[in-house]
Design a protein around this motif. Structure first.
Motif, PDB file in Angstrom:
ATOM      1  N   SER A 185      38.492   5.015  52.592  1.00  0.00           N
ATOM      2  CA  SER A 185      37.365   4.372  53.269  1.00  0.00           C
ATOM      3  C   SER A 185      37.161   2.953  52.744  1.00  0.00           C
ATOM      4  CB  SER A 185      36.072   5.166  53.044  1.00  0.00           C
ATOM      5  OG  SER A 185      36.205   6.509  53.422  1.00  0.00           O
TER       6      SER A 185
ATOM      7  N   VAL B  80      32.823  10.631  63.194  1.00  0.00           N
ATOM      8  CA  VAL B  80      33.704  11.152  62.147  1.00  0.00           C
ATOM      9  C   VAL B  80      33.544  12.670  62.035  1.00  0.00           C
ATOM     10  CG1 VAL B  80      34.148  11.171  59.656  1.00  0.00           C
ATOM     11  CG2 VAL B  80      33.750   8.996  60.837  1.00  0.00           C
ATOM     12  N   THR B  81      32.291  13.130  61.985  1.00  0.00           N
ATOM     13  CA  THR B  81      32.027  14.553  61.806  1.00  0.00           C
ATOM     14  C   THR B  81      32.559  15.372  62.985  1.00  0.00           C
ATOM     15  OG1 THR B  81      30.042  14.065  60.523  1.00  0.00           O
ATOM     16  CG2 THR B  81      30.213  16.277  61.455  1.00  0.00           C
TER      17      THR B  81
ATOM     18  N   THR C  35      34.884  14.519  65.124  1.00  0.00           N
ATOM     19  CA  THR C  35      36.341  14.445  65.199  1.00  0.00           C
ATOM     20  C   THR C  35      36.996  15.360  64.174  1.00  0.00           C
ATOM     21  OG1 THR C  35      36.186  12.149  65.951  1.00  0.00           O
ATOM     22  CG2 THR C  35      38.320  12.888  65.113  1.00  0.00           C
TER      23      THR C  35
ATOM     24  N   GLN D 248      37.852   4.580  58.219  1.00  0.00           N
ATOM     25  CA  GLN D 248      38.171   5.814  57.515  1.00  0.00           C
ATOM     26  C   GLN D 248      39.528   6.302  58.014  1.00  0.00           C
ATOM     27  OE1 GLN D 248      35.365   8.958  56.914  1.00  0.00           O
ATOM     28  NE2 GLN D 248      33.593   7.584  56.930  1.00  0.00           N
TER      29      GLN D 248
ATOM     30  N   ARG E 109      40.873  11.210  52.182  1.00  0.00           N
ATOM     31  CA  ARG E 109      40.122  10.218  52.949  1.00  0.00           C
ATOM     32  C   ARG E 109      40.145   8.866  52.245  1.00  0.00           C
ATOM     33  NH1 ARG E 109      34.752  11.706  56.096  1.00  0.00           N
ATOM     34  NH2 ARG E 109      35.551  13.738  55.454  1.00  0.00           N
TER      35      ARG E 109
ATOM     36  N   LEU F 152      39.867   6.310  62.091  1.00  0.00           N
ATOM     37  CA  LEU F 152      38.530   6.125  62.653  1.00  0.00           C
ATOM     38  C   LEU F 152      38.022   4.742  62.258  1.00  0.00           C
ATOM     39  CD1 LEU F 152      37.577   9.597  61.371  1.00  0.00           C
ATOM     40  CD2 LEU F 152      37.402   9.050  63.791  1.00  0.00           C
TER      41      LEU F 152
ATOM     42  N   GLN G 139      29.300   7.809  61.857  1.00  0.00           N
ATOM     43  CA  GLN G 139      29.409   9.014  61.055  1.00  0.00           C
ATOM     44  C   GLN G 139      29.388  10.267  61.928  1.00  0.00           C
ATOM     45  OE1 GLN G 139      30.326   8.780  57.840  1.00  0.00           O
ATOM     46  NE2 GLN G 139      30.724  10.952  58.179  1.00  0.00           N
TER      47      GLN G 139
END
Length: 958
Positions: free
Chosen positions: A850, A688-689, A691, A789, A848, A950, A685
């Motif tokens: 997921s 992800v944040t 990026t 994701q 998004r 991701l 996570q």
């Protein structure tokens, strides 16, 4: 879906979520919530009377039904099929099949072949997962179906679904084979540190009972190898009418519903020689069982002390009175332990003690502490000392008085909302009556009973409970810790079993009595100078009025009758942390938190909580990236107190350096835990944040060193700056008030706020998701599981037409992803597709997708996802899927338009974005514009070249 009892769910959690509690949250008793009853008779030995508004019957075949008419929400009903059979009844060869059977009910029945059941309900506006769902526990399986009642055909068909679940599952071998993968993926999602440690301590905690060997998710071996006949045998043995209940609560005619139930479920044949439904026990033990488990992916050290005791059955009015006493006990002890985290050097990161039901035939008094710096002794002694303090000195009269007021206020609120209670709030009472024989009763009676009984509950009675709860026999201590904490510089070693027993046995030495420090002072010592309403604007189409006060404050009002005892409010202005340089960023982002930790005015945080005890008031300020604001809620009778608190947070922020030091110390320790033992999901996570934030300094994971940059004085200065000018704030009020009653309060407390003509704006920090294609793979984790994701982003033309098309695109894609990745490929348990959009700092969208899956399936499932996206680009959505989106949206809006929370959020969004407040009335027109061609155009617009992939993969083998 697998479900555990609440108390057990907390124990199964390998780490606690640590979050600052809102400074003004009103606490409620957390024991088994007493069931409302109505006073009749003079002796407490009488049985608890059942609610006469519930029609209960039993068919000749043994099936039980509960029917209740309830008009909230209008034209809706909550239906349940309850099977008093769960995983505890499985044979060794059936482990996991109670839960598997739940899955198969959605994969083909006599009247709804294959996936027709889900398809039919989606077309009627019922969402799979969010509305239509089910869960399997140790002792029961419950199917839940919320449905509209304004279509007689659809409503009758819903009971056909329940009947099919009861005895018409087809259990097609081909469908069983496909569903194996789905259930195995659900099992995969549950793997990790918590599962590994649970597998070690569960048999000890549950004393090798059948429960310890029958987790509802089952075993991988059985799930992979069981035969269809083994599943059919479970269905035949346990899905039978004498173990079933049908529950219907909603806006309908009770006699008509009873007729439908009798007609449909009466034709289920009774079982001639039913297999005995055995009740299972968890055997008691005299010794103290200690289990120390470690795992390389466990981020913190958690200590749990469980005092098990025979289950308390609530059957008589005296039992009901006893449950009130337990609720008061839990409230007071919970408040004390919460206070420990609000001191300069908290002994743990978080903790609680609580008495509640547990599992099988036992209840438990449970104390949990999350150790700071891995110091097990300090954490366990701190929480057990609070238990011992009660044992030695008892609670105080003032604590009991506050707890009684809190308890009374909570029940009074339920009573005042009795004609506005939603059907979903009733059904679980009837589920528990059927599965556990727990009584259900009317709020009218219970409120009357409480008024008559609570005043007579003495301090001595409540204090005596601790001797019932805390005993030396039948207790267990579980320590869960990071594997690398066994040794190491600066880290406390884990204690031995003998040391832990010593901590428990020696608790309470050298204690002094608790001192209940309270303050009785006005929140606003100097009355503000009012500012009158200078301008009024009405928006009659949606029942909204705008006031502009003379000091420049704008107020948006929507009086409603959706709830009798609820007023929601909020206020915001532009600015936030964005207007501060990076050197001030950490102080700015923590500014509202540190201000709240200080309390307000003359009150510190603890004193403020005590002052607000028994009041239905919740107010909290915030500073976000682009805005600052304040949100809250209150009962109508407590609205002035809420507005006084709002005024105080604006004008009287309070500094409490000791409490802030303790808070930052705990945050550093928690962050260090995450660095020392990062969980795979946390690492992913963070990636992800970072990026999506294009590696901007304000999108980096919070580090312990960042907390060293937080300067309390600077943080409070920033807070004061953000709330110094109410003239550019807009406030919103939604709920049960009249303009006449609200006006003088608004003029006084909002009109009295300091204000100027200055209008601030936020600063566009230029943080955007990166352009082009980006692919990142994180290798972390011991288990063979992956997370995916897929993110598309870009600029957006802001309009309601645009956002509606994004919502439609998300829904039709998710429908197809579930069909393809779950139902056809059996590769995922769940998959989501969501479109988010915002107007500020510039109009942007983020799309998004997921899902979690097996590592070996990542590439295949991503490829299948891209195929679906390309298909949408080439052909647009299927008309049937578009119809499902429209039906779901329309049904959801019907409910939202009668919900205060929806209106508060909606009005805030519309005014902040400078959009038309009456836009909600255009929904039908906006939905008409969603077509096959529009979804094709949307897919080509929003699934563009800015694509971020991701993936989390397990660690590579060395």
């Amino acid at each position: 879906m697998v479900r555990f009892p609440l108390a057990l769910s907390l124990l199964l959690s390998a780490s606690l979520v640590l979050a600052q509690q809102p400074a003004t949250t009103t606490k409620r008793p957390t024991a088994r919530t007493p069931k409302p009853v109505a006073a009749s008779g003079t002796t407490l030995n009488r049985p608890i009377p059942l609610d006469p508004d519930v029609k209960v019957g039993k068919l000749p075949n043994g099936l039980t039904y509960y029917i209740r008419k309830n008009a909230e929400p209008k034209n809706r009903a909550e239906l349940r099929l309850v099977i008093r059979a769960g995983s505890v009844l499985e044979t060794d060869a059936q482990q996991g099949l109670a839960h598997f059977m739940e899955h198969m009910e959605f994969n083909g029945t006599k009247n709804f072949p294959k996936n027709e059941l889900v398809n039919f309900l989606q077309s009627a506006g019922v969402r799979f997962g969010a509305d239509l769902n089910a869960y399997t526990g140790f002792d029961e399986t419950v199917y839940q179906l919320p449905v509209p009642t304004d279509s007689a055909k659809l409503f009758e068909r819903s009971f056909q679904i329940l009947e099919d679940w009861a005895h018409n599952a087809t259990l097609d071998p081909a469908e069983i084979e496909k569903e194996r993968g789905v259930v195995l993926e659900e099992r995969r999602l549950g793997r990790g540190a918590g599962q590994r440690m649970r597998d070690t301590y569960f048999p000890v905690l549950l004393n090798n009972s059948t429960y310890a060997r029958r987790l509802p998710i089952g075993t991988e071996e059985v799930l992979k190898t069981f035969t269809p006949e083994t599943l059919r045998q479970f269905y035949k043995d346990w899905y039978r009418p004498d173990l079933m209940a049908v529950i219907a609560v909603g806006d309908f005619n009770v006699n008509e519903v009873e007729g439908i139930i009798r007609q449909k479920f009466g034709r289920i044949p009774a079982v001639a020689n039913p297999k005995p439904r055995k009740e299972f026990d968890i055997p008691a033990h005299k010794d103290t069982k200690v289990i120390i488990v470690t795992d390389p992916e466990q981020p913190n050290t958690v200590v749990q002390v469980i005092y098990k005791r025979p289950e308390i059955k609530e059957r008589t009015l005296n039992d009901l009175r006893e449950s009130i006493k337990r609720g008061l006990f839990n409230t007071m002890l919970g408040n004390r332990i919460q206070e420990l985290t609000q001191q300069a050097n908290p002994p743990f990161l978080g903790g609680y003690s609580n008495y509640s039901d547990f599992l099988g035939n036992i209840d438990a008094f449970t104390s949990i502490a999350v150790a700071k710096e891995g110091n097990v002794e300090k954490a366990i002694r701190a929480v057990l000392n609070e238990n011992a303090r009660v044992k030695q000195f008892g609670f105080t009269a003032t604590e009991l008085a506050r707890a009684k007021q809190e308890f009374y206020t909570g029940v009074e609120q339920s009573y005042s909302e009795r004609d506005k209670t939603r059907s979903a709030n009733f059904v679980n009472e009837y589920v528990q009556n059927f599965t556990d024989n727990d009584p259900y009763t009317s709020i009218d009676f219970y409120f009357d009973f409480l008024k008559k009984q609570q005043a007579g509950i003495t301090l001595a009675e409540v204090n005596a409970l601790v001797d019932q709860f805390i005993r030396n026999e039948n207790r267990a201590v579980i320590v869960m810790a990071p594997e690398n904490r066994n040794a190491g510089p600066g880290q406390a070693k884990l204690p031995t079993v003998e040391q832990i027993i010593g901590y428990v046995d020696d608790a309470g030495k050298g204690l002094t009595a608790y001192e209940d420090k309270t303050l009785d002072a006005p929140l606003v010592p100097t009355p503000p100078t009012p500012s009158p309403v200078a301008n009024v604007k009405e928006i009659k189409e949606i029942g909204v009025t705008e006031w502009t006060l003379r000091n420049g404050v704008r107020v948006v009002l929507k009086p409603t009758n959706f709830k009798n005892d609820q007023i929601l409010f909020g206020g915001s202005s532009f600015g936030g942390t964005s207007i501060y340089d990076l050197k001030d960023f950490q102080s700015a982002r923590f500014s509202s938190t540190l201000a709240s930790l200080g309390g307000t005015g003359a009150y510190n945080q603890v004193q403020l909580g005590k002052f607000l005890s028994g009041k239905q008031v919740n107010v909290y300020p915030y500073v976000s990236e682009l805005n600052e604001g304040i949100n809250g809620s209150a009962a109508p009778k407590d609205l002035e107190t809420a507005l006084q608190l709002l005024y105080s947070y604006f004008t009287q922020p309070r500094k409490d350096a000791d409490v802030v030091a303790g808070f930052l110390s705990n945050q550093r320790s928690a962050l260090q835990n995450q660095i020392d033992t990062p969980t795979p999901q946390r690492v992913f996570q963070d990636t992800v944040t970072v990026t999506l934030g294009n590696n901007n300094p304000r999108r980096q994971p919070l580090q312990p060193a960042d907390l060293d940059k937080v300067d309390l004085d600077r943080a409070l200065a920033i807070y004061k700056e953000r709330f110094a000018n109410a003239g550019d704030f807009t406030f919103y009020f939604v709920g049960n008030f009249t303009e006449a009653t609200l006006k003088p309060l608004v003029e006084k407390y909002l009109g009295g706020l300091p204000a100027t003509d200055k209008k601030e704006k936020f600063v566009d920090l230029g943080i955007r998701a990166p352009k082009g294609e980006v692919s990142k793979t994180v290798y972390k984790g011991l288990d063979p599981k992956s997370s995916v994701q897929l993110v598309y982003s870009g600029d957006l033309t802001w309009s309601p037409e645009t956002t509606t098309q994004i919502d439609a695109l998300a829904e039709v894609l998710e429908i197809k992803l579930i069909e393809k990745l779950r139902e056809e490929e059996s590769g995922v348990y769940g998959v989501s597709a969501g479109g988010a959009y915002s107007k500020y700092p510039v109009p942007r969208y983020t799309f998004r997708i997921s899902f979690g899956c097996a590592p070996e399936n990542v590439e295949k499932l991503i490829a299948k996802t891209q195929e679906l996206i390309n298909d949408l680009k080439q052909k647009g959505a299927l008309p049937g899927d578009i119809a499902k989106f429209k039906a779901e949206t329309q049904r959801e809006t019907e409910l939202q338009l009668k919900d205060n929370q929806f209106w508060l959020g909606y009005l805030q969004n519309q005014y902040v974005n400078a959009d038309d407040p009456t836009e909600v009335l255009r929904e039908a027109d906006l939905l008409r514009k969603v077509t096959v061609e529009s979804t094709k155009e949307a897919a080509n617009t929003y699934f563009g070249k800015n694509y971020i992939r991701l993936v989390l993969m397990p660690e590579k083998k060395q």
